[in-house]
Design an enzyme around this catalytic site. Structure first.
Site, PDB file in Angstrom:
ATOM      1  N   GLY A 179       0.807  -1.225   0.000  1.00  0.00           N
ATOM      2  CA  GLY A 179       0.000   0.000   0.000  1.00  0.00           C
ATOM      3  C   GLY A 179       0.837   1.271   0.000  1.00  0.00           C
ATOM      4  O   GLY A 179       2.038   1.237  -0.232  1.00  0.00           O
ATOM      5  N   HIS A 182       2.347   4.367  -5.106  1.00  0.00           N
ATOM      6  CA  HIS A 182       3.108   5.419  -5.786  1.00  0.00           C
ATOM      7  C   HIS A 182       3.350   5.001  -7.239  1.00  0.00           C
ATOM      8  O   HIS A 182       2.876   3.935  -7.670  1.00  0.00           O
ATOM      9  CB  HIS A 182       4.420   5.691  -5.040  1.00  0.00           C
ATOM     10  CG  HIS A 182       5.250   4.449  -4.780  1.00  0.00           C
ATOM     11  ND1 HIS A 182       5.768   3.675  -5.786  1.00  0.00           N
ATOM     12  CD2 HIS A 182       5.623   3.849  -3.618  1.00  0.00           C
ATOM     13  CE1 HIS A 182       6.461   2.676  -5.269  1.00  0.00           C
ATOM     14  NE2 HIS A 182       6.376   2.742  -3.960  1.00  0.00           N
ATOM     15  N   HIS A 230       4.425   1.386  -7.969  1.00  0.00           N
ATOM     16  CA  HIS A 230       3.320   0.422  -7.945  1.00  0.00           C
ATOM     17  C   HIS A 230       2.455   0.566  -9.204  1.00  0.00           C
ATOM     18  O   HIS A 230       2.019  -0.425  -9.793  1.00  0.00           O
ATOM     19  CB  HIS A 230       2.414   0.664  -6.730  1.00  0.00           C
ATOM     20  CG  HIS A 230       3.067   0.497  -5.398  1.00  0.00           C
ATOM     21  ND1 HIS A 230       3.149   1.515  -4.479  1.00  0.00           N
ATOM     22  CD2 HIS A 230       3.671  -0.572  -4.821  1.00  0.00           C
ATOM     23  CE1 HIS A 230       3.752   1.080  -3.387  1.00  0.00           C
ATOM     24  NE2 HIS A 230       4.090  -0.174  -3.567  1.00  0.00           N
ATOM     25  N   GLY A 236       8.552  -5.503  -8.806  1.00  0.00           N
ATOM     26  CA  GLY A 236       9.493  -4.473  -9.238  1.00  0.00           C
ATOM     27  C   GLY A 236      10.941  -4.870  -9.020  1.00  0.00           C
ATOM     28  O   GLY A 236      11.279  -5.510  -8.013  1.00  0.00           O
ATOM     29  N   LYS A 249      13.077  -2.907  -8.205  1.00  0.00           N
ATOM     30  CA  LYS A 249      13.558  -2.133  -7.042  1.00  0.00           C
ATOM     31  C   LYS A 249      13.945  -3.098  -5.921  1.00  0.00           C
ATOM     32  O   LYS A 249      14.940  -2.914  -5.240  1.00  0.00           O
ATOM     33  CB  LYS A 249      12.454  -1.182  -6.598  1.00  0.00           C
ATOM     34  CG  LYS A 249      12.455  -0.816  -5.146  1.00  0.00           C
ATOM     35  CD  LYS A 249      12.790   0.619  -4.964  1.00  0.00           C
ATOM     36  CE  LYS A 249      13.036   1.037  -3.549  1.00  0.00           C
ATOM     37  NZ  LYS A 249      12.239   0.404  -2.541  1.00  0.00           N
ATOM     38  N   ASP A 250      13.121  -4.147  -5.730  1.00  0.00           N
ATOM     39  CA  ASP A 250      13.396  -5.166  -4.707  1.00  0.00           C
ATOM     40  C   ASP A 250      13.997  -6.378  -5.413  1.00  0.00           C
ATOM     41  O   ASP A 250      13.347  -7.422  -5.566  1.00  0.00           O
ATOM     42  CB  ASP A 250      12.101  -5.525  -3.978  1.00  0.00           C
ATOM     43  CG  ASP A 250      11.507  -4.330  -3.265  1.00  0.00           C
ATOM     44  OD1 ASP A 250      11.772  -4.156  -2.080  1.00  0.00           O
ATOM     45  OD2 ASP A 250      10.799  -3.532  -3.926  1.00  0.00           O
ATOM     46  N   SER A 294       9.781   4.934  -3.219  1.00  0.00           N
ATOM     47  CA  SER A 294       9.448   3.953  -2.181  1.00  0.00           C
ATOM     48  C   SER A 294       8.412   4.558  -1.250  1.00  0.00           C
ATOM     49  O   SER A 294       8.445   5.765  -0.986  1.00  0.00           O
ATOM     50  CB  SER A 294      10.719   3.620  -1.385  1.00  0.00           C
ATOM     51  OG  SER A 294      10.385   2.957  -0.192  1.00  0.00           O
TER      52      SER A 294
HETATM   53  P1  AMP Z   1       5.910  -2.636  -1.633  1.00  0.00           P
HETATM   54  O1  AMP Z   1       4.564  -2.027  -1.504  1.00  0.00           O
HETATM   55  O2  AMP Z   1       7.041  -1.705  -1.295  1.00  0.00           O
HETATM   56  O3  AMP Z   1       6.024  -3.974  -0.953  1.00  0.00           O
HETATM   57  O4  AMP Z   1       6.120  -2.927  -3.179  1.00  0.00           O
HETATM   58  C1  AMP Z   1       5.186  -3.680  -3.898  1.00  0.00           C
HETATM   59  C2  AMP Z   1       5.759  -3.974  -5.265  1.00  0.00           C
HETATM   60  O5  AMP Z   1       6.049  -2.731  -5.913  1.00  0.00           O
HETATM   61  C3  AMP Z   1       7.062  -4.761  -5.208  1.00  0.00           C
HETATM   62  O6  AMP Z   1       7.072  -5.703  -6.265  1.00  0.00           O
HETATM   63  C4  AMP Z   1       8.115  -3.707  -5.409  1.00  0.00           C
HETATM   64  O7  AMP Z   1       9.305  -4.189  -5.984  1.00  0.00           O
HETATM   65  C5  AMP Z   1       7.399  -2.765  -6.376  1.00  0.00           C
HETATM   66  N1  AMP Z   1       8.000  -1.436  -6.293  1.00  0.00           N
HETATM   67  C6  AMP Z   1       8.153  -0.666  -5.195  1.00  0.00           C
HETATM   68  N2  AMP Z   1       8.810   0.475  -5.509  1.00  0.00           N
HETATM   69  C7  AMP Z   1       9.083   0.415  -6.825  1.00  0.00           C
HETATM   70  C8  AMP Z   1       9.762   1.254  -7.747  1.00  0.00           C
HETATM   71  N3  AMP Z   1      10.294   2.411  -7.369  1.00  0.00           N
HETATM   72  N4  AMP Z   1       9.859   0.875  -9.029  1.00  0.00           N
HETATM   73  C9  AMP Z   1       9.328  -0.314  -9.439  1.00  0.00           C
HETATM   74  N5  AMP Z   1       8.686  -1.159  -8.623  1.00  0.00           N
HETATM   75  C10 AMP Z   1       8.567  -0.816  -7.339  1.00  0.00           C
END
Ligand code: AMP
Length: 287
Positions: A37, A40, A43, A153, A155-156, A191
């Site tokens: 959640g 951004h 996502h 993503g 990113k991770d 992030s």
């Molecule tokens: P999170 O909500 O941070 O757990 O991220 C959910 C998904 O969004 C994960 O697959 C992340 O790798 C992806 N994600 C988060 N930030 C970015 C970003 N800046 N660019 C691309 N994917 C992202």
């Protein structure tokens, strides 16, 4: 609980109802975008990829307690369900799965999914629960939603490697899609955690992308030694007061083994704390 919204996004918090909605999609392809959640542009880029690829896109929002250790930021992880719903309204997403933690981990829950080796490095060292928690929630989401496609993503990067290994090892019929890392205009990797940075730390955090850019430039000029590159990266990050480096890894992008030299395709991955906020960033370079 099921809430019908104007733009036809269905918000489901019950596992049984989520299963029914997924089953009702019958022979349509389902793309899943799992998130924690506070949505951004990163996502939204995953969502866009899913909407383009699949007949139905389901987004999940769940801040997974299992992947946090007690000294981490679970309690201050940002939330904004109404903001998230606004962003989802015109995105083409069909349903939002928004379970609470009692639904996902009822009393008596005993199972942990563990992927070996690639989880003992990088983020896995300082965040010992992270990948057990990620692997467990992803398997649960896949079993509840039954997607044919899932979007993550870069990113991770390490998380993606873990999920790719997991789905391959367990013969899951889910195609994992990699989506490139999205950055703010000034270079900071986007992030949800950026919102927890103080204004001063937000400026300091630019040292991550700057140090990666500097390393890329040095590699272009012929530098191959990981030790030397690491020294440059460390100097740039440490020049910002109060930063705490967790790791600077120069490694193989597949198995995440450290490399002595940047030869062939190489991942440079960073994790740094700015006050209470730990940020990660990475890039791929070709030696
Ligand atoms: P999170 O909500 O941070 O757990 O991220 C959910 C998904 O969004 C994960 O697959 C992340 O790798 C992806 N994600 C988060 N930030 C970015 C970003 N800046 N660019 C691309 N994917 C992202």
């Amino acid at each position: 609980m099921t809430v019908e919204l104007k733009q036809k996004i269905v918000v489901l918090s019950s596992i049984e109802e989520m299963k029914k909605v997924s089953a009702s999609f019958c022979d349509q392809t389902i793309g899943l975008v799992p998130t924690m959640g506070y949505l951004h542009k990163g996502h939204m880029s995953l969502i866009k990829n899913s909407v383009q690829t699949c007949d139905q896109t389901i987004v999940s929002i769940f801040v997974n307690p299992k992947q946090f250790s007690s000294n981490e930021d679970f309690d201050i992880y940002p939330h904004d369900l109404s903001g998230d719903l606004e962003k989802l309204e015109s995105s083409g997403v069909g349903a939002l799965f928004y379970p609470d933690k009692e639904a996902i981990y009822p009393e008596g829950f005993k199972t942990n999914i563990e992927v070996a080796t690639i989880t003992n490095k990088l983020c896995g060292i300082s965040r010992p629960n992270l990948f057990k928690g990620v692997a467990t929630i992803i398997i649960k989401l896949f079993n509840i939603i039954r997607p044919q496609h899932a979007f993550f993503g870069e990113k991770d990067w390490q998380q993606l490697a873990v999920i790719e290994t997991l789905t391959k090892d367990l013969n899951m019929d889910v195609q994992i899609h990699r989506v490139p890392l999205m950055r703010e205009a000034d270079g900071l990797a986007i992030s949800s955690r950026n919102s927890n940075l103080s204004p001063k730390d937000r400026v300091k955090a630019l040292c991550l992308s700057k140090s990666l850019d500097f390393a890329k430039q040095k590699i272009k000029q012929g530098m191959v030694s990981s030790a030397e590159l690491r020294r440059h990266i460390k100097n740039i990050i440490s020049s910002e007061s109060g930063t705490q480096i967790d790791y600077i890894s120069i490694c193989d992008p597949e198995n995440l083994e450290e490399k002595k030299d940047v030869k062939g395709r190489t991942l440079i991955a960073l994790a740094v704390k700015f006050g209470p906020t730990r940020l990660i960033d990475n890039c791929i370079v070709e030696g």
